[in-house]
Design a protein around this motif. Structure first.
Motif, PDB file in Angstrom:
ATOM      1  N   GLN A   1      -8.455  -7.038   6.649  1.00  0.00           N
ATOM      2  CA  GLN A   1      -9.014  -5.821   7.155  1.00  0.00           C
ATOM      3  C   GLN A   1      -8.463  -4.321   6.944  1.00  0.00           C
ATOM      4  OE1 GLN A   1      -9.278  -6.626  11.571  1.00  0.00           O
ATOM      5  NE2 GLN A   1     -11.095  -8.071  11.096  1.00  0.00           N
ATOM      6  N   CYS A   2      -8.024  -4.286   5.790  1.00  0.00           N
ATOM      7  CA  CYS A   2      -7.614  -2.890   5.195  1.00  0.00           C
ATOM      8  C   CYS A   2      -8.554  -2.607   4.330  1.00  0.00           C
ATOM      9  CB  CYS A   2      -6.164  -3.226   4.179  1.00  0.00           C
ATOM     10  SG  CYS A   2      -4.825  -3.913   5.350  1.00  0.00           S
ATOM     11  N   GLU A   3      -8.289  -1.123   3.865  1.00  0.00           N
ATOM     12  CA  GLU A   3      -9.350  -0.445   3.398  1.00  0.00           C
ATOM     13  C   GLU A   3      -9.026  -0.922   1.772  1.00  0.00           C
ATOM     14  OE1 GLU A   3     -11.677   1.897   3.682  1.00  0.00           O
ATOM     15  OE2 GLU A   3     -11.740   1.449   5.726  1.00  0.00           O
ATOM     16  N   PRO A   4     -10.356  -1.060   0.965  1.00  0.00           N
ATOM     17  CA  PRO A   4     -10.125  -1.237  -0.411  1.00  0.00           C
ATOM     18  C   PRO A   4      -9.636  -0.357  -1.305  1.00  0.00           C
ATOM     19  CG  PRO A   4     -12.254  -1.007   0.156  1.00  0.00           C
ATOM     20  CD  PRO A   4     -11.673  -0.735   1.429  1.00  0.00           C
ATOM     21  N   VAL A   5      -8.981  -0.362  -2.342  1.00  0.00           N
ATOM     22  CA  VAL A   5      -8.582   0.472  -3.260  1.00  0.00           C
ATOM     23  C   VAL A   5      -9.836   0.941  -3.833  1.00  0.00           C
ATOM     24  CG1 VAL A   5      -7.044   0.756  -5.336  1.00  0.00           C
ATOM     25  CG2 VAL A   5      -6.108  -0.546  -3.572  1.00  0.00           C
ATOM     26  N   GLY A   6      -9.794   2.471  -4.084  1.00  0.00           N
ATOM     27  CA  GLY A   6     -11.172   2.993  -4.788  1.00  0.00           C
ATOM     28  C   GLY A   6     -11.219   2.455  -6.372  1.00  0.00           C
ATOM     29  N   LEU A   7     -12.082   2.131  -6.657  1.00  0.00           N
ATOM     30  CA  LEU A   7     -12.335   2.029  -8.259  1.00  0.00           C
ATOM     31  C   LEU A   7     -12.290   3.070  -9.127  1.00  0.00           C
ATOM     32  CD1 LEU A   7     -15.338  -0.733  -8.358  1.00  0.00           C
ATOM     33  CD2 LEU A   7     -12.899  -1.020  -8.112  1.00  0.00           C
ATOM     34  N   ASP A   8     -12.142   4.247  -8.443  1.00  0.00           N
ATOM     35  CA  ASP A   8     -11.783   5.656  -9.251  1.00  0.00           C
ATOM     36  C   ASP A   8     -10.599   5.669  -9.640  1.00  0.00           C
ATOM     37  OD1 ASP A   8     -11.465   5.764  -6.468  1.00  0.00           O
ATOM     38  OD2 ASP A   8     -11.179   7.902  -6.812  1.00  0.00           O
ATOM     39  N   ARG A   9      -9.846   5.004  -9.285  1.00  0.00           N
ATOM     40  CA  ARG A   9      -8.043   4.916  -9.430  1.00  0.00           C
ATOM     41  C   ARG A   9      -7.866   3.933 -10.570  1.00  0.00           C
ATOM     42  NH1 ARG A   9      -5.280   4.093  -3.800  1.00  0.00           N
ATOM     43  NH2 ARG A   9      -3.426   4.020  -5.266  1.00  0.00           N
ATOM     44  N   MET A  10      -8.968   3.126 -11.036  1.00  0.00           N
ATOM     45  CA  MET A  10      -8.800   2.045 -12.115  1.00  0.00           C
ATOM     46  C   MET A  10      -8.534   2.725 -13.461  1.00  0.00           C
ATOM     47  SD  MET A  10     -11.367  -0.820 -13.436  1.00  0.00           S
ATOM     48  CE  MET A  10     -11.748  -1.690 -11.437  1.00  0.00           C
ATOM     49  N   VAL A  11      -7.238   2.368 -13.964  1.00  0.00           N
ATOM     50  CA  VAL A  11      -7.216   2.512 -15.506  1.00  0.00           C
ATOM     51  C   VAL A  11      -7.305   1.118 -16.377  1.00  0.00           C
ATOM     52  CG1 VAL A  11      -5.646   3.470 -17.370  1.00  0.00           C
ATOM     53  CG2 VAL A  11      -6.076   4.641 -15.180  1.00  0.00           C
ATOM     54  N   ASP A  12      -8.208   0.666 -17.157  1.00  0.00           N
ATOM     55  CA  ASP A  12      -8.183  -0.441 -18.030  1.00  0.00           C
ATOM     56  C   ASP A  12      -7.521  -0.401 -19.291  1.00  0.00           C
ATOM     57  OD1 ASP A  12      -8.526  -3.150 -18.692  1.00  0.00           O
ATOM     58  OD2 ASP A  12     -10.917  -3.007 -18.396  1.00  0.00           O
ATOM     59  N   THR A  13      -6.477  -1.091 -19.369  1.00  0.00           N
ATOM     60  CA  THR A  13      -5.775  -0.971 -20.911  1.00  0.00           C
ATOM     61  C   THR A  13      -6.700  -1.722 -21.845  1.00  0.00           C
ATOM     62  OG1 THR A  13      -4.309  -2.781 -20.168  1.00  0.00           O
ATOM     63  CG2 THR A  13      -3.697  -0.536 -20.040  1.00  0.00           C
ATOM     64  N   VAL A  14      -7.509  -2.798 -21.388  1.00  0.00           N
ATOM     65  CA  VAL A  14      -8.155  -3.390 -22.463  1.00  0.00           C
ATOM     66  C   VAL A  14      -9.487  -2.534 -23.056  1.00  0.00           C
ATOM     67  CG1 VAL A  14     -10.094  -5.055 -22.504  1.00  0.00           C
ATOM     68  CG2 VAL A  14      -8.046  -5.623 -21.297  1.00  0.00           C
ATOM     69  N   ALA A  15      -9.885  -1.600 -22.107  1.00  0.00           N
ATOM     70  CA  ALA A  15     -10.883  -0.674 -22.537  1.00  0.00           C
ATOM     71  C   ALA A  15     -10.350   0.324 -23.330  1.00  0.00           C
ATOM     72  CB  ALA A  15     -11.588   0.108 -21.220  1.00  0.00           C
ATOM     73  N   ILE A  16      -9.154   0.815 -23.039  1.00  0.00           N
ATOM     74  CA  ILE A  16      -8.353   1.917 -23.979  1.00  0.00           C
ATOM     75  C   ILE A  16      -8.336   1.092 -25.284  1.00  0.00           C
ATOM     76  CG2 ILE A  16      -6.330   3.080 -24.164  1.00  0.00           C
ATOM     77  CD1 ILE A  16      -5.981   3.284 -21.285  1.00  0.00           C
ATOM     78  N   ALA A  17      -7.723  -0.023 -25.432  1.00  0.00           N
ATOM     79  CA  ALA A  17      -7.332  -0.849 -26.708  1.00  0.00           C
ATOM     80  C   ALA A  17      -8.532  -1.222 -27.516  1.00  0.00           C
ATOM     81  CB  ALA A  17      -6.646  -2.191 -26.230  1.00  0.00           C
ATOM     82  N   ARG A  18      -9.559  -1.466 -26.709  1.00  0.00           N
ATOM     83  CA  ARG A  18     -11.033  -1.803 -27.620  1.00  0.00           C
ATOM     84  C   ARG A  18     -11.594  -0.351 -28.123  1.00  0.00           C
ATOM     85  NH1 ARG A  18     -13.827  -3.722 -23.618  1.00  0.00           N
ATOM     86  NH2 ARG A  18     -13.248  -5.625 -24.023  1.00  0.00           N
TER      87      ARG A  18
ATOM     88  N   LEU B   1       0.738  -1.367   0.164  1.00  0.00           N
ATOM     89  CA  LEU B   1       0.024  -0.119  -0.010  1.00  0.00           C
ATOM     90  C   LEU B   1       0.793   1.051   0.227  1.00  0.00           C
ATOM     91  CD1 LEU B   1      -2.788  -0.925   2.452  1.00  0.00           C
ATOM     92  CD2 LEU B   1      -3.008  -0.686  -0.062  1.00  0.00           C
ATOM     93  N   GLU B   2       1.968   1.179   0.710  1.00  0.00           N
ATOM     94  CA  GLU B   2       2.989   2.367   0.697  1.00  0.00           C
ATOM     95  C   GLU B   2       3.450   2.617  -0.787  1.00  0.00           C
ATOM     96  OE1 GLU B   2       6.876   3.953   2.990  1.00  0.00           O
ATOM     97  OE2 GLU B   2       5.925   2.088   3.371  1.00  0.00           O
TER      98      GLU B   2
END
Length: 229
Positions: free
Chosen positions: A106-123, A78-79
């Motif tokens: 029991q850690c905070e999940p990573v926000g999906l707003d940080r997600m960059v999907d290269t499959v979506a870009i490639a499509r 995470l760091e």
């Protein structure tokens, strides 16, 4: 801008059915240039390794038996991730496993707003084309000859190169070079020239009176010019 390109290897396809993450590899990029900083770790999944999964990444239960649990490395991971956007190929898969592991410890999940999907870009860039990492490496000339099996860090390094091509390619480097040496600045040499060549005075670009007169005489010989209608 700092971004993290990452990939995971797992025991299967669905963390909700008990599959676990067994490897993660992360590559740091700043302004779409790899900095050389990476994070890589294997994890003991505390379960068996299905033969199908092992055939993909080559990680056996025996190999993983003495590796740390995810919870033991979560803080360091995470760091490294910080608050940077996270780039992955078919990112919902990797985010699903990462956040499941974080939830287990029991850690905070990573926000999906940080997600960059290269499959979506490639499509969007290549509709109808094959979108696997191998296919995109072939399309963009990224050398994957050393990729015998899937490996999280190796795949993240390959994806980092593909990501640069998907988002502008080598033009990004040209833009950075242009910023480093803006147009109009004179080279900083004793002669204010380039290398060993002295500066040559700029040529005049304004027409002389003689040239203007010759042009007017030539135009006068044109019969029925369009600009005269």
């Amino acid at each position: 801008m700092r971004e993290i390109v990452f990939d995971t290897e797992t025991t299967g396809l669905d963390p909700r059915s008990g599959d676990r993450m067994v490897e993660i590899g992360c590559v740091e990029m700043v302004n779409r240039v790899a900095t050389g900083a990476t994070f890589h770790a294997y994890f003991n999944p505390q379960r068996d390794m299905p033969a199908g999964a092992e055939a993909v990444h080559g990680l056996s239960s025996t190999f993983l038996a003495d590796k740390p649990l995810f919870a033991e490395t979560a803080g360091e991971l995470l760091e490294f991730l910080g608050d940077a956007p996270l780039v992955a190929h078919n990112a919902s898969f990797d985010f699903g496993f990462l956040n499941t592991e974080l939830e287990i410890c029991q850690c905070e999940p990573v926000g999906l707003d940080r997600m960059v999907d290269t499959v979506a870009i490639a499509r969007k860039r290549h509709p109808g084309a094959k979108l696997s990492l191998d296919a995109l490496c072939n399309r963009y000339g990224v050398d994957r000859s050393h990729r015998v099996k899937h490996g999280a860090l190796l795949d993240a390094e390959l994806l980092a190169q593909v990501y640069v091509e998907l988002t502008g390619g080598r033009q990004i480097g040209l833009e950075l070079a242009a910023e480093a040496n803006p147009v109009g600045q004179i080279a900083d040499t004793p002669e204010r020239g380039i290398g060993d060549k002295p500066l040559r005075e700029a040529r005049p670009h304004t027409a002389s009176e003689v040239e203007i007169a010759r042009h007017a005489a030539f135009v006068a010989t044109i019969e029925s010019p369009l600009w005269g209608q």
